[in-house]
Scaffold this active site. Sequence first.
Site, PDB file in Angstrom:
ATOM      1  CG  LEU A  74      -1.803   1.195   1.472  1.00 11.08           C
ATOM      2  CD1 LEU A  74      -3.029   1.087   0.566  1.00 11.08           C
ATOM      3  CD2 LEU A  74      -2.242   1.253   2.939  1.00 11.08           C
ATOM      4  CB  CYS A  75       2.146   3.735  -1.845  1.00  7.20           C
ATOM      5  SG  CYS A  75       1.472   3.826  -3.519  1.00  7.20           S
ATOM      6  CB  ALA A  76       0.029   8.275  -1.283  1.00 11.98           C
TER       7      ALA A  76
END
Length: 402
Positions: A74-76
């Site tokens: 997961l990232c932005a």
Amino acid sequence: MSAEHATTVERLLEKADAGEPFLLLDVRNDDEYAAWKVEGRRPIATLHIPYFYFVEDPGLVAQVPSDRREVLVLCAKGGSSAFVAELLREAGSIAKNVEGGMIAYGDYLQAVRVPLDADEAEHFEIWQLNRRGKGCLSYVIRCGTEVIVVDPSRNIRAYERFVEQLGARIVRVFDTHVHADHISGGPELARLSGASYCVAAGNGGELKHAVTPVRDGDVIRLGDAPGRTLAVRVVVTPGHTPGSTSFLVGRRHLLTGDTIFVSGIGRPDLGGYVVEWGRVLYHTLHERLGALQDDVVILPAHYADASEIRDDGVVAGRLGAIRRTALELQIRSEEAFVEAMQSALSAPPEIYARIIAANLGTLQVEAEEAVEWELGKNQCAASGHEGPRREAHLPMPEERKP
């Protein structure tokens, strides 16, 4: 990216809520991670290693646990996490990228039907649409082929699709108040649906949107079948904002906006008038809501964390139970209540003033700006309630710690 190498926020939350084994690898920067995290109804095994560590040393993937659990990265926005997920797969891990990242998490709506008494369930439906990433709740009330939407978020297409699936049409759109933590989709949803729009700013509010005003005690009829209409009664409940309004649906389901939550109350300081609005809120809680029976079901516009989601997926509480447990409702004098509000409240996020202006219609906001403004959980409660932690953090590899 192939479907086998990606997953959605919806699927991530389904796995988390069901307690399925997986590892969430969050590769955002430290400040982003500290400010806002994914919450499940059960603990999520989470490892945080910023993306740039993998850029500097791709061999770091060897230190991500390889116990054959699926690793969701997961990232932005979904870009950096796709890179890390690919590195993990090359190293032999079962890794998938969470498409859209935290922005998708912040926008995702989960629809859950609110349980009703048997005779009411034959007559009408209440659906709670939970914006899990922000702790925001909106509602779709259906009777026959007519629908009222309450407190819609800016992703209006999601509401249009949902109502289409119900085989109904939107005839009214309500906002319980002028929101501070998110951009309302109310005015645009009403315009596109040809529905009336209702929101009240209260005294001193400079509301630019075209609205259909309602008054305390008004009864709005929903439904197009003879003898099968639903009564929705307007209950004016000022204090969180001067124009805050609740709606009593049927016998005992009260949509309260931010006036009262399942574990507390809404903060009265977002307009900068904590003393004045606090006094009004005190009387609303003890007089306006004080006249209601304990079995009234509170359906709020926000919640603090995933611990407040019931086993049936709904965020709701009986008014009697909230009266007994919410600390703010134990305060029995106006002066003591105002003093408690002054001491308990920290400054709201600076962006809230601009969101309020946008929701009043006095400030235009572009779509990309709206996404940026809304990042993070809501901060609309009067106290910093925290439920049980819903993460099981794994330590960062020692040699990578700053």
